[in-house]
Scaffold this motif. Sequence first.
Motif, short mmCIF file in Angstrom:
data_model
loop_
_atom_site.label_atom_id
_atom_site.label_comp_id
_atom_site.label_asym_id
_atom_site.label_seq_id
_atom_site.Cartn_x
_atom_site.Cartn_y
_atom_site.Cartn_z
N THR A 2 4.77 7.65 10.15
CA THR A 2 4.02 6.43 10.18
C THR A 2 2.87 6.69 11.12
OG1 THR A 2 6.06 5.94 10.74
CG2 THR A 2 4.45 4.14 11.24
N ASP A 3 2.14 5.53 9.41
CA ASP A 3 0.35 5.58 10.53
C ASP A 3 0.05 6.95 10.90
OD1 ASP A 3 0.86 3.34 10.78
OD2 ASP A 3 0.42 2.33 12.96
N THR A 18 -6.10 4.12 6.91
CA THR A 18 -4.36 5.26 6.98
C THR A 18 -3.26 4.91 6.64
OG1 THR A 18 -3.88 3.45 9.33
CG2 THR A 18 -4.56 5.22 9.74
N PHE A 19 -2.73 6.05 6.13
CA PHE A 19 -1.43 5.32 5.03
C PHE A 19 -0.17 5.44 6.32
CE2 PHE A 19 -4.93 7.97 3.19
CZ PHE A 19 -4.72 7.61 1.76
N GLU A 20 0.79 5.15 5.83
CA GLU A 20 2.46 4.50 6.16
C GLU A 20 3.78 5.23 4.97
OE1 GLU A 20 2.69 -0.50 5.11
OE2 GLU A 20 2.56 0.56 7.74
N GLY A 22 6.72 4.59 2.54
CA GLY A 22 6.91 3.63 2.44
C GLY A 22 8.37 4.19 1.39
N LYS A 30 -2.82 2.15 3.96
CA LYS A 30 -2.77 0.70 5.07
C LYS A 30 -3.77 0.14 5.36
CE LYS A 30 -1.06 -0.68 9.63
NZ LYS A 30 -0.59 0.42 11.28
N LYS A 32 -6.83 -2.84 6.00
CA LYS A 32 -7.69 -3.16 7.56
C LYS A 32 -7.32 -4.63 7.12
CE LYS A 32 -12.12 -0.81 6.63
NZ LYS A 32 -13.59 -1.56 6.84
N ARG A 36 -6.37 -6.40 1.18
CA ARG A 36 -4.74 -4.96 0.62
C ARG A 36 -6.12 -4.29 -0.40
NH1 ARG A 36 -1.92 -8.73 -3.45
NH2 ARG A 36 -0.99 -6.39 -3.68
N ASP A 214 -0.10 -2.92 -5.07
CA ASP A 214 -0.24 -2.16 -3.47
C ASP A 214 -0.98 -0.59 -3.78
OD1 ASP A 214 -0.12 -4.02 -1.98
OD2 ASP A 214 1.10 -3.77 -0.94
#
Length: 230
Positions: A2-3, A18-20, A22, A30, A32, A36, A214
Amino acid sequence: MTDQQPPFDPRSDLLGFTFEQGDNFELIVKPKPGERVVRVDTDHSRELRDLVGICFDLRRVAEICDRYIQAMDADEAELIQDSLWMTAVMLYARCFNDGVRSRLSTDLLDTMEGQAREAHDHFIDLRNKFIAHSVNAYEQTLAHAVIDAKTGELKHSGTAHLWANAMNRDGALTLKRLAREFLGVASYQQWMTNLAVGAEIDELGPEGLLGLRDLATEVPNVERGKRRRK
């Protein structure tokens, strides 16, 4: 997971995001708060993606050629020198070989001074028939026997592995020149294509943009490395 940043360097306008994790092993951008980041698939977006990758490869070729010349001047280890010039040739050839990514036209070679096309073909052959595949005489392995010249008695036997000499300075400078010439063309094409994609995005309007997915990408791993990317 995560993050955190993905297991590769985005090298794009996404730097700073940043990336999370999925679903389906995806990494999702991810954004701001209040924003999106959506995936754009317009008429020219694939061409733009391909040109970004090609420009990256050609810039790296020129950089590696400079580093290779430094390694030669400093008489660095043969292993380091071979790693550098072979990588430069491989990245250069990627821009002209078939794959998921489209390839550059070689028409530019006909407008360049000197034996540009002959040099280009030589580097492509180095990649296809020596570095990536053992095909031509740049690599040879011979089995031999040493015998008495009169009686034919065997004294000993062995093998000899012959390997092409490293690229010389002129070769490195020629490869760098080709890379920079093609980079100029590809960069202009990227700029023009980026304008076309921008216009296509504008045509979608707010409603169309809200309906886009997304932005996400697959997490590279061994299994997914066996198949073609989308």
